[in-house]
Design a protein around this motif. Sequence first.
Motif, mmCIF file in Angstrom:
data_model
loop_
_atom_site.group_PDB
_atom_site.id
_atom_site.type_symbol
_atom_site.label_atom_id
_atom_site.label_comp_id
_atom_site.label_asym_id
_atom_site.label_seq_id
_atom_site.Cartn_x
_atom_site.Cartn_y
_atom_site.Cartn_z
ATOM 1 N N LEU A 112 0.864 -1.177 0.000
ATOM 2 C CA LEU A 112 0.000 0.000 0.000
ATOM 3 C C LEU A 112 0.901 1.227 0.000
ATOM 4 C CD1 LEU A 112 -2.597 -1.125 2.704
ATOM 5 C CD2 LEU A 112 -2.638 -1.530 0.234
ATOM 6 N N ARG A 113 0.581 2.198 -0.830
ATOM 7 C CA ARG A 113 1.373 3.428 -0.922
ATOM 8 C C ARG A 113 0.494 4.653 -0.676
ATOM 9 N NH1 ARG A 113 2.558 1.294 -5.717
ATOM 10 N NH2 ARG A 113 4.372 -0.021 -5.886
ATOM 11 N N PRO A 114 -0.002 4.815 0.543
ATOM 12 C CA PRO A 114 -0.858 5.962 0.823
ATOM 13 C C PRO A 114 -0.093 7.279 0.716
ATOM 14 C CG PRO A 114 -0.945 4.355 2.609
ATOM 15 C CD PRO A 114 0.161 3.950 1.707
ATOM 16 N N GLU A 115 -0.719 8.236 0.061
ATOM 17 C CA GLU A 115 -0.222 9.615 0.021
ATOM 18 C C GLU A 115 -1.223 10.443 0.806
ATOM 19 O OE1 GLU A 115 0.175 10.699 -4.091
ATOM 20 O OE2 GLU A 115 1.247 8.845 -4.547
ATOM 21 N N VAL A 116 -0.797 10.900 1.973
ATOM 22 C CA VAL A 116 -1.688 11.559 2.913
ATOM 23 C C VAL A 116 -1.300 13.027 3.042
ATOM 24 C CG1 VAL A 116 -2.517 11.569 5.305
ATOM 25 C CG2 VAL A 116 -1.907 9.398 4.197
ATOM 26 N N VAL A 117 -2.304 13.881 3.073
ATOM 27 C CA VAL A 117 -2.091 15.297 3.363
ATOM 28 C C VAL A 117 -2.862 15.615 4.641
ATOM 29 C CG1 VAL A 117 -2.350 17.672 2.551
ATOM 30 C CG2 VAL A 117 -1.845 15.847 0.906
ATOM 31 N N VAL A 118 -2.146 16.210 5.599
ATOM 32 C CA VAL A 118 -2.767 16.605 6.866
ATOM 33 C C VAL A 118 -2.860 18.120 6.938
ATOM 34 C CG1 VAL A 118 -2.044 14.495 8.049
ATOM 35 C CG2 VAL A 118 -0.556 16.499 8.097
ATOM 36 N N ALA A 119 -3.658 18.598 7.872
ATOM 37 C CA ALA A 119 -3.967 20.028 7.946
ATOM 38 C C ALA A 119 -2.792 20.897 8.374
ATOM 39 C CB ALA A 119 -5.157 20.253 8.884
ATOM 40 N N GLU A 120 -1.900 20.368 9.223
ATOM 41 C CA GLU A 120 -0.814 21.194 9.760
ATOM 42 C C GLU A 120 0.490 20.401 9.828
ATOM 43 O OE1 GLU A 120 -1.988 22.629 13.613
ATOM 44 O OE2 GLU A 120 -3.931 23.314 12.868
ATOM 45 N N PRO A 121 1.623 21.061 9.642
ATOM 46 C CA PRO A 121 2.920 20.373 9.727
ATOM 47 C C PRO A 121 3.145 19.669 11.067
ATOM 48 C CG PRO A 121 3.208 22.565 8.787
ATOM 49 C CD PRO A 121 1.777 22.467 9.258
ATOM 50 N N SER A 122 2.598 20.212 12.156
ATOM 51 C CA SER A 122 2.793 19.608 13.478
ATOM 52 C C SER A 122 2.129 18.230 13.596
ATOM 53 C CB SER A 122 2.243 20.527 14.563
ATOM 54 O OG SER A 122 0.834 20.691 14.401
#
Length: 157
Positions: A112-122
Amino acid sequence: MTLGEHRYALTATWEGNLGSGTSGYREYSRDVTLSVEGKPDVLASADKPFRGDRARWNPEDLLLAALSECHLLSYLHACVTVGVVVVSYRDSATGVMTEDGRSGGAFTDVLLRPEVVVAEPSMIERAEHAHAEAHRMCFIANSVNFPVRHQATVTSL
């Protein structure tokens, strides 16, 4: 039914009788309709190398899809529990099935190669660690006898 037990049902209808049934290996199609009450039908077949219809889902596609979606849903839950806000998730999953030379075979690996974007760098570090928890929680990954590996990337807005 015991506590925590969930049951699932579907109907698989073979549509491949071309007139003479299974009178020969090349005399029938592998077309199947998978039906679950209240849901759209899934048009399925065998994979193309096994005389199937490339335009329809095959069992190998469905297994890979189940593993990918299960990880995604488990991952979203794991992120909520550690305060990570996921804003985007895309998986480019691959699987390897090896024939055994005796008309059978098995999956030997899924990546599995999930590419995840989260709301904040922290949130990135917690989001990266959440993949292990998601893997632990995934019912489908826990049901197979081959490795389901993860190669995730996490970035932020």
